[in-house]
Design a protein around this motif. Structure first.
Motif, PDB file in Angstrom:
ATOM      1  N   GLU A  45       0.835  -1.194   0.000  1.00 60.16           N
ATOM      2  CA  GLU A  45       0.000   0.000   0.000  1.00 60.16           C
ATOM      3  C   GLU A  45       0.873   1.249   0.000  1.00 60.16           C
ATOM      4  O   GLU A  45       1.921   1.294   0.653  1.00 60.16           O
ATOM      5  CB  GLU A  45      -0.949   0.012   1.203  1.00 60.16           C
ATOM      6  N   PRO A  46       0.481   2.277  -0.735  1.00 59.51           N
ATOM      7  CA  PRO A  46       1.278   3.498  -0.827  1.00 59.51           C
ATOM      8  C   PRO A  46       0.891   4.504   0.249  1.00 59.51           C
ATOM      9  O   PRO A  46      -0.121   4.347   0.934  1.00 59.51           O
ATOM     10  CB  PRO A  46       0.891   4.044  -2.201  1.00 59.51           C
ATOM     11  N   ALA A  47       1.685   5.528   0.378  1.00 61.51           N
ATOM     12  CA  ALA A  47       1.269   6.702   1.149  1.00 61.51           C
ATOM     13  C   ALA A  47       0.361   7.530   0.251  1.00 61.51           C
ATOM     14  O   ALA A  47       0.606   7.652  -0.948  1.00 61.51           O
ATOM     15  CB  ALA A  47       2.484   7.517   1.577  1.00 61.51           C
ATOM     16  N   ILE A  48      -0.713   8.071   0.817  1.00 59.31           N
ATOM     17  CA  ILE A  48      -1.663   8.879   0.043  1.00 59.31           C
ATOM     18  C   ILE A  48      -1.295  10.348   0.182  1.00 59.31           C
ATOM     19  O   ILE A  48      -1.054  10.851   1.283  1.00 59.31           O
ATOM     20  CB  ILE A  48      -3.102   8.668   0.550  1.00 59.31           C
ATOM     21  N   TYR A  49      -1.248  11.036  -0.952  1.00 59.69           N
ATOM     22  CA  TYR A  49      -0.999  12.481  -0.964  1.00 59.69           C
ATOM     23  C   TYR A  49      -2.169  13.166  -1.658  1.00 59.69           C
ATOM     24  O   TYR A  49      -2.487  12.839  -2.805  1.00 59.69           O
ATOM     25  CB  TYR A  49       0.292  12.810  -1.719  1.00 59.69           C
ATOM     26  N   THR A  50      -2.821  14.081  -0.973  1.00 57.66           N
ATOM     27  CA  THR A  50      -3.824  14.910  -1.636  1.00 57.66           C
ATOM     28  C   THR A  50      -3.155  16.201  -2.072  1.00 57.66           C
ATOM     29  O   THR A  50      -2.235  16.694  -1.419  1.00 57.66           O
ATOM     30  CB  THR A  50      -5.010  15.214  -0.702  1.00 57.66           C
ATOM     31  N   ALA A  51      -3.614  16.743  -3.186  1.00 60.97           N
ATOM     32  CA  ALA A  51      -2.966  17.929  -3.747  1.00 60.97           C
ATOM     33  C   ALA A  51      -3.962  18.716  -4.582  1.00 60.97           C
ATOM     34  O   ALA A  51      -5.091  18.276  -4.829  1.00 60.97           O
ATOM     35  CB  ALA A  51      -1.768  17.508  -4.606  1.00 60.97           C
ATOM     36  N   ILE A  52      -3.551  19.899  -5.011  1.00 61.33           N
ATOM     37  CA  ILE A  52      -4.295  20.708  -5.971  1.00 61.33           C
ATOM     38  C   ILE A  52      -3.362  20.963  -7.140  1.00 61.33           C
ATOM     39  O   ILE A  52      -2.276  21.517  -6.968  1.00 61.33           O
ATOM     40  CB  ILE A  52      -4.761  22.042  -5.365  1.00 61.33           C
ATOM     41  N   GLY A  53      -3.769  20.540  -8.322  1.00 65.04           N
ATOM     42  CA  GLY A  53      -2.917  20.668  -9.488  1.00 65.04           C
ATOM     43  C   GLY A  53      -3.443  21.648 -10.513  1.00 65.04           C
ATOM     44  O   GLY A  53      -4.166  22.591 -10.180  1.00 65.04           O
ATOM     45  N   GLU A  54      -3.105  21.377 -11.761  1.00 65.38           N
ATOM     46  CA  GLU A  54      -3.410  22.284 -12.869  1.00 65.38           C
ATOM     47  C   GLU A  54      -4.663  21.880 -13.630  1.00 65.38           C
ATOM     48  O   GLU A  54      -4.817  22.183 -14.798  1.00 65.38           O
ATOM     49  CB  GLU A  54      -2.219  22.324 -13.835  1.00 65.38           C
ATOM     50  N   MET A  55      -5.574  21.155 -12.964  1.00 72.18           N
ATOM     51  CA  MET A  55      -6.787  20.644 -13.612  1.00 72.18           C
ATOM     52  C   MET A  55      -6.445  19.808 -14.844  1.00 72.18           C
ATOM     53  O   MET A  55      -7.027  19.958 -15.915  1.00 72.18           O
ATOM     54  CB  MET A  55      -7.743  21.782 -13.981  1.00 72.18           C
ATOM     55  N   ASP A  56      -5.497  18.897 -14.659  1.00 72.14           N
ATOM     56  CA  ASP A  56      -5.113  17.969 -15.718  1.00 72.14           C
ATOM     57  C   ASP A  56      -6.057  16.772 -15.667  1.00 72.14           C
ATOM     58  O   ASP A  56      -5.864  15.838 -14.892  1.00 72.14           O
ATOM     59  CB  ASP A  56      -3.663  17.528 -15.511  1.00 72.14           C
ATOM     60  N   TYR A  57      -7.101  16.792 -16.509  1.00 66.76           N
ATOM     61  CA  TYR A  57      -8.127  15.759 -16.413  1.00 66.76           C
ATOM     62  C   TYR A  57      -7.641  14.396 -16.896  1.00 66.76           C
ATOM     63  O   TYR A  57      -8.316  13.385 -16.679  1.00 66.76           O
ATOM     64  CB  TYR A  57      -9.386  16.174 -17.191  1.00 66.76           C
ATOM     65  N   LEU A  58      -6.464  14.332 -17.517  1.00 64.22           N
ATOM     66  CA  LEU A  58      -5.914  13.052 -17.940  1.00 64.22           C
ATOM     67  C   LEU A  58      -5.090  12.396 -16.839  1.00 64.22           C
ATOM     68  O   LEU A  58      -4.718  11.220 -16.945  1.00 64.22           O
ATOM     69  CB  LEU A  58      -5.058  13.231 -19.197  1.00 64.22           C
ATOM     70  N   ASN A  59      -4.777  13.145 -15.790  1.00 67.58           N
ATOM     71  CA  ASN A  59      -3.968  12.620 -14.685  1.00 67.58           C
ATOM     72  C   ASN A  59      -4.568  13.059 -13.357  1.00 67.58           C
ATOM     73  O   ASN A  59      -3.912  13.711 -12.543  1.00 67.58           O
ATOM     74  CB  ASN A  59      -2.521  13.110 -14.797  1.00 67.58           C
ATOM     75  N   LYS A  60      -5.814  12.670 -13.125  1.00 66.15           N
ATOM     76  CA  LYS A  60      -6.489  13.071 -11.887  1.00 66.15           C
ATOM     77  C   LYS A  60      -5.944  12.312 -10.679  1.00 66.15           C
ATOM     78  O   LYS A  60      -5.982  12.817  -9.562  1.00 66.15           O
ATOM     79  CB  LYS A  60      -7.992  12.856 -12.020  1.00 66.15           C
ATOM     80  N   ALA A  61      -5.462  11.112 -10.911  1.00 68.29           N
ATOM     81  CA  ALA A  61      -4.823  10.321  -9.866  1.00 68.29           C
ATOM     82  C   ALA A  61      -3.559   9.701 -10.448  1.00 68.29           C
ATOM     83  O   ALA A  61      -3.559   9.250 -11.599  1.00 68.29           O
ATOM     84  CB  ALA A  61      -5.751   9.238  -9.342  1.00 68.29           C
ATOM     85  N   ILE A  62      -2.493   9.697  -9.676  1.00 63.81           N
ATOM     86  CA  ILE A  62      -1.216   9.147 -10.120  1.00 63.81           C
ATOM     87  C   ILE A  62      -0.723   8.161  -9.065  1.00 63.81           C
ATOM     88  O   ILE A  62      -0.694   8.469  -7.871  1.00 63.81           O
ATOM     89  CB  ILE A  62      -0.162  10.259 -10.327  1.00 63.81           C
ATOM     90  N   TYR A  63      -0.346   6.965  -9.527  1.00 62.85           N
ATOM     91  CA  TYR A  63       0.119   5.930  -8.609  1.00 62.85           C
ATOM     92  C   TYR A  63       1.527   5.496  -8.981  1.00 62.85           C
ATOM     93  O   TYR A  63       1.810   5.198 -10.145  1.00 62.85           O
ATOM     94  CB  TYR A  63      -0.830   4.722  -8.654  1.00 62.85           C
ATOM     95  N   THR A  64       2.411   5.500  -7.989  1.00 62.81           N
ATOM     96  CA  THR A  64       3.734   4.899  -8.138  1.00 62.81           C
ATOM     97  C   THR A  64       3.815   3.764  -7.133  1.00 62.81           C
ATOM     98  O   THR A  64       2.838   3.448  -6.461  1.00 62.81           O
ATOM     99  CB  THR A  64       4.849   5.932  -7.876  1.00 62.81           C
ATOM    100  N   GLN A  65       4.952   3.148  -7.013  1.00 63.40           N
ATOM    101  CA  GLN A  65       5.048   2.004  -6.105  1.00 63.40           C
ATOM    102  C   GLN A  65       4.822   2.393  -4.642  1.00 63.40           C
ATOM    103  O   GLN A  65       4.352   1.578  -3.851  1.00 63.40           O
ATOM    104  CB  GLN A  65       6.416   1.339  -6.254  1.00 63.40           C
ATOM    105  N   ASP A  66       5.135   3.614  -4.273  1.00 62.46           N
ATOM    106  CA  ASP A  66       4.999   3.990  -2.866  1.00 62.46           C
ATOM    107  C   ASP A  66       4.140   5.228  -2.627  1.00 62.46           C
ATOM    108  O   ASP A  66       3.964   5.648  -1.487  1.00 62.46           O
ATOM    109  CB  ASP A  66       6.380   4.207  -2.235  1.00 62.46           C
ATOM    110  N   LYS A  67       3.581   5.808  -3.681  1.00 60.60           N
ATOM    111  CA  LYS A  67       2.776   7.023  -3.538  1.00 60.60           C
ATOM    112  C   LYS A  67       1.510   6.945  -4.386  1.00 60.60           C
ATOM    113  O   LYS A  67       1.527   6.433  -5.501  1.00 60.60           O
ATOM    114  CB  LYS A  67       3.572   8.273  -3.955  1.00 60.60           C
ATOM    115  N   LEU A  68       0.438   7.487  -3.843  1.00 59.40           N
ATOM    116  CA  LEU A  68      -0.794   7.701  -4.593  1.00 59.40           C
ATOM    117  C   LEU A  68      -1.153   9.168  -4.433  1.00 59.40           C
ATOM    118  O   LEU A  68      -1.398   9.633  -3.317  1.00 59.40           O
ATOM    119  CB  LEU A  68      -1.933   6.833  -4.062  1.00 59.40           C
ATOM    120  N   ILE A  69      -1.155   9.901  -5.531  1.00 62.09           N
ATOM    121  CA  ILE A  69      -1.439  11.338  -5.506  1.00 62.09           C
ATOM    122  C   ILE A  69      -2.808  11.576  -6.122  1.00 62.09           C
ATOM    123  O   ILE A  69      -3.081  11.145  -7.248  1.00 62.09           O
ATOM    124  CB  ILE A  69      -0.364  12.134  -6.280  1.00 62.09           C
TER     125      ILE A  69
END
Length: 322
Positions: free
Chosen positions: A117-141
């Motif tokens: 399970e990754p660490a969860i990071y909430t954020a505010i970005g540039e309204m990139d609707y193609l990348n609303k959530a990003i998952y790596t091996q240790d992070k979920l943004i």
């Protein structure tokens, strides 16, 4: 005879339900504890003098080639601050969403035991609707500005078919899509059939990881759009076969039937009534047909299988509605 067939079908449904209940019970017992990191709160509630501290706490959010002046300007910008206030109104408490994400990763660990399970990071970005959530091996943004509701004033100017999926309920399906990007091997083939089945694999992953969501929610359709696909499945498939699309590598086909669009492009009068990405939906039905006819293949093995082999063994043949 009809009565016997009916009883047999009822028995099959009961067995399927019992099997699903057993899986969910085992999933529930899997320990998952994620750590939640509220980057947008740490950043937008800081002062320029505290920027260095925030950068030290969240180094991955600050590219080295971006000067501090950019971040200070953002901190002091009224539009960014207004966006943060709107996000805070909706997501000041993220506990319910975190619980759902924990449940997703319980399912992930059931089917993919080596995934952590990754660490969860909430954020505010540039309204990139193609990348609303990003998952790596240790992070979920998760970019919270993308889930304020499709009619929020901040989305003015964005086409309706895109912002229809800016609903809070779409967050978890987007999280699963981000996971799928990492755990599903991509096909080496670029023909239309492979593209459909690649998309179908992601949707099948949603069947596994968020079984309580509706099919419409999994694919990001309205109930009416989903109904169109279900009622016209045989005609859609017939069109693909008759036009010899399946093994074609025509570069126009993805934009017509796979990629995000207001509707699918059959070049027929009915086009405006169709949902976009209809090829994704067909790929999903091929995968489901394969699963129904190949019970001995594990989900992990299925997701790694060649698309053409899946199709050949799926026995997919939709029937026309009477």
């Amino acid at each position: 005879m009809k009565k016997l067939i009916g009883l047999f079908c009822i028995g099959l449904v009961a067995i399927a339900c019992d099997s699903k209940a057993k899986v969910e019970k085992e999933v529930e017992a899997i320990p998952v504890v994620t750590k939640l990191n509220r980057f947008e709160q740490a950043f937008y509630e800081s002062t320029p003098a505290e920027l260095a501290k925030v950068k030290q706490q969240y180094p991955d959010f600050f590219p080295e080639d971006v000067p501090d002046s950019v971040w200070i300007n953002r901190l002091q910008n009224k539009d960014w601050q207004a966006l943060y206030r709107e996000v805070s109104k909706r997501y000041n408490d993220f506990s319910a969403e975190q619980t759902e994400i924990d449940d997703v990763f319980k399912h992930v660990k059931y089917y993919f035991p080596k995934v952590k399970e990754p660490a969860i990071y909430t954020a505010i970005g540039e309204m990139d609707y193609l990348n609303k959530a990003i998952y790596t091996q240790d992070k979920l943004i998760v970019s919270l500005e993308m889930y304020l509701g499709k009619n929020h004033p901040f989305y003015a100017g964005i086409p309706q078919y895109i912002r229809d999926n800016f609903e809070p309920r779409q967050m978890i399906p987007d999280v699963v899509a981000a996971i799928g990007f990492r755990v599903i091997p991509k096909s080496r083939k670029a023909d239309f059939l492979s593209l459909m089945i690649d998309a179908g694999k992601e949707l099948y992953l949603k069947d596994l990881l968020i079984p309580d969501y509706t099919d419409a929610e999994k694919i990001g359709y309205t109930p009416k759009q989903l109904q169109f696909c279900q009622e016209n499945e045989a005609y859609i498939w017939e069109n693909f076969v008759q036009n010899k699309y399946l093994y074609s590598s025509d570069s126009k086909l993805p934009n017509r039937f796979i990629n995000m669009a207001p509707f699918s492009k059959f070049y027929l009068e009915i086009d405006n009534e169709t949902p976009g990405r209809i090829g994704q939906w067909v790929g999903w039905q091929i995968i489901r047909s394969f699963v129904e006819n190949n019970e001995d293949v594990t989900p992990k093995d299925l997701l790694a299988m060649d698309a053409h082999r899946i199709f050949e063994q799926s026995k997919y043949k939709p029937k026309k509605n009477e």
